[in-house]
Write an enzyme that holds these catalytic residues in place. Sequence first.
Site, PDB file in Angstrom:
ATOM      1  CE  LYS A  44       9.763  41.176 -68.230  1.00  0.00           C
ATOM      2  NZ  LYS A  44      11.244  41.123 -68.343  1.00  0.00           N
ATOM      3  CB  THR A  45       5.936  43.974 -70.349  1.00  0.00           C
ATOM      4  OG1 THR A  45       7.095  43.127 -70.649  1.00  0.00           O
ATOM      5  CG2 THR A  45       6.224  45.397 -70.695  1.00  0.00           C
ATOM      6  CG  ASP A 245      11.643  45.179 -67.213  1.00  0.00           C
ATOM      7  OD1 ASP A 245      11.691  44.249 -66.719  1.00  0.00           O
ATOM      8  OD2 ASP A 245      11.690  45.160 -68.486  1.00  0.00           O
ATOM      9  CD  GLU A 246      14.624  41.584 -68.597  1.00  0.00           C
ATOM     10  OE1 GLU A 246      14.941  40.700 -67.879  1.00  0.00           O
ATOM     11  OE2 GLU A 246      14.171  41.252 -69.699  1.00  0.00           O
ATOM     12  CD  GLN A 295      13.477  34.898 -67.916  1.00  0.00           C
ATOM     13  OE1 GLN A 295      13.481  35.391 -68.889  1.00  0.00           O
ATOM     14  NE2 GLN A 295      12.157  35.064 -67.302  1.00  0.00           N
ATOM     15  NE  ARG A 652      12.576  33.502 -73.733  1.00  0.00           N
ATOM     16  CZ  ARG A 652      11.946  34.223 -72.870  1.00  0.00           C
ATOM     17  NH1 ARG A 652      11.398  35.143 -73.000  1.00  0.00           N
ATOM     18  NH2 ARG A 652      11.938  33.938 -71.513  1.00  0.00           N
TER      19      ARG A 652
END
Length: 907
Positions: A44-45, A245-246, A295, A652
């Site tokens: 995503k980044t 973002d997020e 998330q 993770r």
Amino acid sequence: MQQDPDLIARTANELVGDLNPQQAEAVQYRGPALLIGAGAGSGKTRVLTRRIAYILSQFGAWPSQILAITFTNKAAAEMRERLAALIGPVAERMWVSTFHSACVRILRRDGKSIGLDSGFSIYDTADCERLVKLIAADLNIDVKRYTPRAILSRISDYKNNLESWQDKLREQAPDYRPGQRGYQIGNPGNAEALYAVVYAEYQHRLAAANAVDFDDLIGRTVELLRRDPAVADYYRHKFRYILVDEYQDTNHAQYVLIRELAGVDAAKGMPALANMPYAGREGQAWITVVGDSDQSIYAFRGADIRNIQDFEQDFPNAKTIMLEQNYRSTQTILDAANAVIAHNEGRKPKKLWTALGKGEPIVGYAADNAQQEAAWIAGEIARLHGEENIAYSDMAIMYRANAQSRSLEEALINAGLPYQLVGGTRFYERREIKDAIAYLQGIVNPADDVNMRRILNVPKRGLGARAEAIVAGYAETNTIPFYAAIERLDSIEGVPTRTANQLRAFRDLMDGLRKFAADPANRPSDIVAEVLSKSGLLDELKKSEDPQDASRVENLSQLQSVAAEFEQNTPDATLAGFLETTALVADSDQLPGEGEDSGKVTLMTLHTAKGLEYPVVFLTGMEQGTFPHSRAMEDASELSEERRLAYVGITRAKRRLYVTRAAVRAQWGQANEMMPSQFLDEIPDGLIDWKRREAGVERMRANWSNGGFDDDEFGGWGDDDFGGTDIRRFDVRFGVARGIGIRFRVRIVWFDVRRLVIRLLLRFVRIVLRFVVRVGRASVRCRRRLALAWRFRDRLPVRFGRSLRIRLVIRQFVVRVELVVAQRTRHHAPCRAENTGSSSAAGTGAPRDNGLNIADFHVGDRITHDMYGLGTIVDTLDKGAKSVITVDFGSAGTKRLMLSRAPIEKL
DNA sequence: GCACCTGAAATTTTT
DNA sequence: TTTCAGGTGC
């Protein structure tokens, strides 16, 4: 195309050539609203930075037209870095920041129109709590019933939902006027009214102090945009592309902020925007949000998962693109994550997949207790490092709550493994740092009552509660800030001469500091230094005998270094600017950036771990009550959030995932039996390779049950339990004795005994007390007694850390003596000789190499020896594994010791 | 005003 | 087990 020398224009192919179809579509999409549903590890980044580059080079946008928002400074810094690599130095001129710092920037520039002077202070949680306490005291609120924390959390809820204090007051307590004195809350049972009154008063005082809290940064920016059309126009004109973002972690206020900044509602009457090739200069800005509803782990802080779920309804002509290919983890890890998250109801089904193959199975381990769990992990880490050559920095240990870190740290220290702990008590929350910062705030913003009152008597200068009350009373009567009252000291009546003198001295001190700060020649680090020396903060700590204060001095000098560093990185460094950066740091900001190898194992909470990835991840404390946390187990929605947290944790891991649990875990001194976490059951059995499926206790239990015994017949499992006897509890405490450099506080915490021999034991207790107190005085004879006490270490559960516990077993009676040893600086993971990996074995009797390295010992160092007590090194002899040190133990004589065998500890 | 003593509470997660 | 806040005595 723009001709910007700092901008590297990229061709479309450069930006999307190496992406998968969904990613490429997301990067190139043209339209007013785009939601990228980005599963864990789906790049995503990468997509976000490429999209920004694409907007610049293909849509022809100016860098200044872009606003990219993240949640942490670290994420922002990383994005800026990646952008710089992609499009050149122009990245530095773009607004890539967190919600909070973007808002600070807006408020500093334009806050005047809602009554915020640009030098406003930002209150952290502790400051806010102080303020609420002050208010509670003035309003006679019972803080037992309404804790400041609970009040604050309610106020925070109001703010996150953009409910103004004016509205709340109108609904709940229309007769209250903020700032009014002598108000009595009519019915203290009316919680809503009480919250409304405190909320109003709280905002009133924040305004008077020219201060805001964290939530205000967002809320007041929204207020500004709504109240001042000129300001709103300016930003809507400026930011034509907004990327968030997020997005699943945004709360209502943040959602509205985005909407206001983009001018979504203002643009409604304007001509249709669809099918435009770029955002243009008018109308609604184009919005891109990236997030993953699985998330979302910040609902407790007001994050509203509906923001992302309802995106398509909320924004006209919205488009959704899902990224489901994972580039991070093995299929085994993803299968586990998918299986766990599938237990959450009401979510859009989504399946992550990977092309990386199945990989290793997940490894499980059931330990008897937290210490053993930690020791096993330490052993495994040593093994992975030694046998498989995995770097320490590629491994991370995660846990639900910060309190769990202690046993893990201890195990890593014992095993001599380097580690780095992220989070916990933060640097800027330490008392001494907060004190220093309070001075700086007082200089920048004299109206800041909370910080002024904090430093009035820090360091001690004879201005206690009495003096504070006099000044505060005068300030209130005249509706002026606290410090202004001190400046008008001479017109206050009834101030005792001594108090007046002290107040005058304080005023002169602050005036002097302000003048110093006002001189443009003095940079922030100079001002910090001036404050530290002139205020007496440093002197007080240096004079102190408390060894903890030594590390406080170090922290203060570190603050100065931080200021110096800030100057280096910031062109026009001001004190106010420095304070801002200190107010907005997060735990994750301490993590090393991409590509930096810390060479250490990382320990952190699952929340902090979000957004990070490691080849090897240990998920610890997988027990009901620990994770999911006991406070979240009853409520279905909270349990879902815990499950999302588990999902975050599992995803993770890149290559290897470990899940561990402890059958018994001590929480505040009480040992509790823990059931395995339900999340373990939710992972398909075939995916986990259990190295130990049942803890020892559990196996025993199972055997006995099979043999027909009832558990109860064996009594509890607590090691101090005399099943069935009449147990009495005593709490005998003894005062503080100051030793040389080390402070001992001794107290008999409790002892269990049969009623008949209580008196006998009391006598024994007295003996113990005398014995230990002498140790505290550290007279020569007592060093030997201390040594005696230390000898119990082998037989008894003793732990190093802030305190040393000694349990004496005399016949069948148990007496627990607690020695609280305030240590000097705590050394993290001293470098020791290479680790064999055998250190995980729990205390077996045979003497073995203690792993100490001669390089760590120097003449003059202080050590303790189990037998001889405290001593000073007078000589060292480096002979590798056979190194010898010579130590002077005072009256116990001077001894030559084989370093690798000596039962010693460096101080 | 300060130092000391004592009981009680705390542990979710954080910008 | 540790830390904190309120009370008490000097």
